[in-house]
Design an enzyme around this catalytic site. Structure first.
Site, short mmCIF file in Angstrom:
data_model
loop_
_atom_site.label_atom_id
_atom_site.label_comp_id
_atom_site.label_asym_id
_atom_site.label_seq_id
_atom_site.Cartn_x
_atom_site.Cartn_y
_atom_site.Cartn_z
CG ASP A 27 -2.77 23.41 52.06
OD1 ASP A 27 -2.92 24.64 52.13
OD2 ASP A 27 -2.49 22.72 53.05
C1 BGC Z 1 -2.25 25.38 55.27
C2 BGC Z 1 -3.76 25.41 55.17
C3 BGC Z 1 -4.23 26.82 55.13
C4 BGC Z 1 -3.60 27.50 53.94
C5 BGC Z 1 -4.07 28.92 53.72
C6 BGC Z 1 -1.60 26.24 54.22
O1 BGC Z 1 -0.24 26.41 54.45
O2 BGC Z 1 -1.80 24.06 55.17
O3 BGC Z 1 -4.31 24.70 56.23
O4 BGC Z 1 -5.62 26.88 55.08
O5 BGC Z 1 -2.20 27.52 54.12
O6 BGC Z 1 -3.56 29.79 54.63
#
Ligand code: BGC
Length: 760
Positions: A292
């Site tokens: 993530d």
């Molecule tokens: C989120 C993800 C997301 C990623 C990219 C993160 O802060 O938890 O779900 O896909 O950002 O934007």
């Protein structure tokens, strides 16, 4: 030709076509693997590491070349072949420009993956995923994902970070809006629909890679606070959290994202049990895992790695293949290999997974497969999408209460007062994942109702939900003080036959980082509701929100309540059509609504305690609150219709079944109302005694039927070993013999009951 011959030839023909197809698939797979091996052999260690590096969009390709700072470093890295994927780059022009650098300026010309959070639409926004889940309509959900993939792929995106398949039981957690609710069976079915919708046929440029996230346990954050620690036993992990991930994998999802949280003391990103043992081991996942956002370097703050270098070592060894925006891999992985802390074969395994997906997408044959300006122009926001999101939005609405048949509204001769800031809000319905959508592009409720011209409609704001204009990254203040609009609203309400109050959360009040400690109507809205009620109690309360709310006062006093979530671009039209009965509501709650935030996490498939009920009058020593009921305000699976459905005559084909056997259970459902309507018939079971305690109820099937007035249908479900399987004390999925109860109904509480046995 004689019929028998015809059937024979047909069968042979189908068999030949089937086996040719199967062989071609196997051949393709083999050839992807071969191509990957050939390429891998040519790669330097640095280039391999580059494939594992994902950067956030850093450069507006239409603007000047970045000269300094992080942007300059990223740009240089891209030119050196040290980037495998980008996120948040959108638009054919930008995607093409960056792809061109990767393909033409780097030594091996390996194309990039372009990822984006296409969560519920790209520019044309569908209902938030929790709302879509309330439709229980798998075809519609799949179509919605297909449409999102079509639109997003036309702007160059080839990978979405969706679906989020975290089973979520805690409405305080802001991200419940992004998932399918509290149930793993429903969640698994929805995960499959979404994966199929996004990925479809990956050789087409209308489909994109999907990503099952967040692996795992993210929704079980302590106290519902985003990113918080998670402590989960194996039984809940296996029986509740894992199934939608496994279902996504079985549906062919090519990527997984790990999660920010620690799980039982080990951050998910650095967790070998999750990524190596379960996902890549037991489940044999062949795709790749992306971290993530920055979650590799966040292991420092978790107290699990002393610096980025150690974080990189832990993450890659634990099975995180791609580093989203930490720069830890690109900065340290090669060094770690030289120092013997990471095996090159470990890096190779991650690279193989990523390259394979790039081959599968066809990017090596045509890196610009998703870069067609004409298609982009013709696709983004097209009318067909508008129709589809309207359809999805109508199906997502849940009718929670309708006393005295306040709804549907009469189409003429009515004075209607529309009250609430959200009723005239063209941005909030887009929800918090509207990153590519333009502000003010949703149809408001006011606009939707204006289409019904034979009634007199008057609008008064009443009170703002938030002060200032909410921005994506900024905190916005809830209006707890400004009641200056109350008077106008009260005067408007006094003159009306019916008052429609649109209340709830503004668009950015749920979603990532938006946990709430209070589940009531935010700010002064509850006061507004009560003030209006005093002058006119003929109220339809339309809720706009991204999570279950606790609204006991409204349930007690307001005659009609409609759960309209955040419904996307066509929100106002969908709501108006439901209020006027041009669409008969059919949604059912995918998450329990509490009476009180203190009940949370509250969910239908809880376990029985040793003291589940009061045995003696006025007894204190049983599992309950002394100041609140145990029951929810609205249970899982609940939702009304303008039709009336009656359940009767539950029948079992037999009282027991054994290995490889099955029984059928069925009920009669009658529409005793005056209009045609759809009903989601739900099947639940309870395993009475088991090696690990089982929930009091478990959803095991559902079917949506449509009935004309007075029409009756028998709905039949099959129960077999698969239905009763769970992760047992033997630490494997299996069916245990014993006694079961079976329940069928239109929600998880009002059901008909039967019994059966599974015997040796
Ligand atoms: C989120 C993800 C997301 C990623 C990219 C993160 O802060 O938890 O779900 O896909 O950002 O934007």
């Amino acid at each position: 030709m004689n019929r028998r011959f015809f059937l024979f030839f047909l069968a042979v023909g189908l068999f030949v076509i089937g086996s040719v197809k199967a062989q071609t698939k196997v051949k393709k797979e083999v050839s992807f693997d071969k191509k990957v091996e050939i390429l891998l052999k040519k790669m330097t260690l640095e280039e391999k590491v580059g494939q594992l590096n994902q950067y956030n969009g850093f450069w507006d390709v239409t603007g000047p070349t970045p000269k300094e700072g992080l942007a300059a470093k990223k740009y240089e890295d891209l030119k050196k072949g040290l980037v495998g994927s980008m996120l948040n780059v959108k638009g054919v022009k930008d995607v093409r420009a960056l792809q061109k650098i990767a393909v033409e300026q780097t030594r091996l010309g390996i194309p990039l993956l372009f990822g984006f959070d296409v969560i519920h639409g790209y520019k044309t926004i569908s209902p938030i995923p929790l709302a879509e889940s309330a439709s229980w309509d798998m075809d519609a959900i799949q179509k919605s994902a297909e449409m999102a993939a079509d639109e997003a792929s036309s702007v160059g995106i080839n990978w979405t970070f969706a679906p989020m398949v975290d089973v979520s039981r805690d409405a305080r957690w802001g991200r419940v809006m992004e998932g399918a609710g509290e149930d793993s069976y429903l969640g698994s079915r929805i995960a499959v629909a979404r994966v199929k919708g996004f990925q479809g046929d990956l050789s087409s440029n209308k489909n994109i890679l999907a990503c099952a996230k967040h692996f795992a346990g993210y929704a079980f954050a302590e106290s519902g606070k985003d990113y918080n620690s998670v402590d989960l036993g194996e039984s809940t992990l296996q029986n509740v959290v894992f199934p939608p991930f496994k279902a996504s994998l079985d549906a062919g999802v090519r990527t997984f994202m790990n999660s920010f949280n620690e799980l039982n003391g080990i951050p998910a990103t650095g967790n070998p049990y999750l990524q190596r043992e379960v996902l890549k081991g037991d489940w044999k996942f062949k795709g790749f895992v992306v971290s993530d956002w920055g979650s590799i370097q966040e292991m420092k703050a978790h107290g699990f790695a002393k610096d980025d270098k150690q974080a990189a070592e832990i993450a890659i060894n634990a099975g995180s293949d791609m580093d989203m925006e930490s720069s830890a891999y690109v900065d340290y992985l090669a060094q770690l290999v030289h120092e013997g802390k990471v095996k090159e074969t470990t890096v190779d395994d991650a690279v193989r997974r990523i390259l394979r997906v790039k081959f599968e997408l066809g990017l090596f044959d045509n890196p610009y497969k998703y870069c067609d300006e004409a298609r982009e122009l013709a696709t983004v926001g097209k009318q067909e999408f508008q129709n589809e999101v309207l359809d999805m939005a109508k199906k997502s609405i849940v009718l929670l209460k309708n006393n005295n048949d306040v709804l549907p509204l009469k189409k003429s001769g009515q004075k209607i007062a529309l009250i609430g800031a959200l009723a005239n809000d063209k941005t909030s319905p887009l929800g918090s994942w509207r990153i590519a959508a333009d502000e003010n592009t949703a149809v408001s409720v006011l606009e939707g109702l204006q289409a019904y011209k034979d009634n007199q409609l008057t609008y008064a704001k009443g009170a703002d939900v938030a002060l200032g204009s909410p921005k994506f990254i900024l905190e916005t203040k809830i209006n707890t003080t400004d009641k200056s609009g109350f008077e106008e609203a009260i005067t408007t309400a006094k003159k009306a036959d019916v008052v429609i109050l649109v209340l709830g959360e503004y668009g950015l009040q749920s979603g990532e980082g938006r946990s709430r400690a209070d589940l009531g109507l935010p700010g002064v809205q509850q006061e507004l509701l009560e003030a209006i009620y005093k002058v006119n109690s003929n109220i339809v309360l339309v809720l706009n929100n991204g999570r279950p709310l606790a609204i006991p006062w409204a349930e007690e006093h307001i005659p009609a309540i409609v759960e309209a979530w955040q419904l996307g671009t066509q929100s106002g039209n969908a709501i108006a059509q439901v209020l006027y009965g041009d669409y008969n509501p059919s949604g059912k709650l995918p998450m329990t609504f509490p009476r009180n935030v203190a009940q949370v996490p509250i969910y239908y498939n809880y376990k029985s305690t040793g003291r589940p009920i009061m045995n003696e009058p006025d007894s204190v020593f049983w599992s309950h609150y002394i100041d609140e009921k145990n029951t929810p305000l609205y249970p899982f699976g609940f939702g009304l219709s303008y039709s009336k459905f009656e359940y009767s005559n539950l029948k079992l084909s037999s009282q027991s079944f054994s290995k490889n056997g099955k029984i059928e259970v069925s009920v009669l459902v009658k529409n005793s109302g005056k209009v045609k309507g759809k009903e989601v018939v739900q099947l639940y079971i309870r395993d009475l005694i088991a090696s690990i305690t089982r929930p009091v109820l478990e959803l095991k099937g559902f079917e949506m039927i449509e009935l004309k007035p007075n029409e009756t249908k028998r709905v039949t479900f099959e129960i077999n070993e698969k239905t009763i399987e769970f992760f047992t004390a033997n630490r494997k999925w299996e069916a245990e013999t014993g006694d079961f109860k079976v329940f069928i109904g239109g929600n998880s509480v009002e059901t008909l009951k039967g019994e059966f046995q599974f015997v040796k």
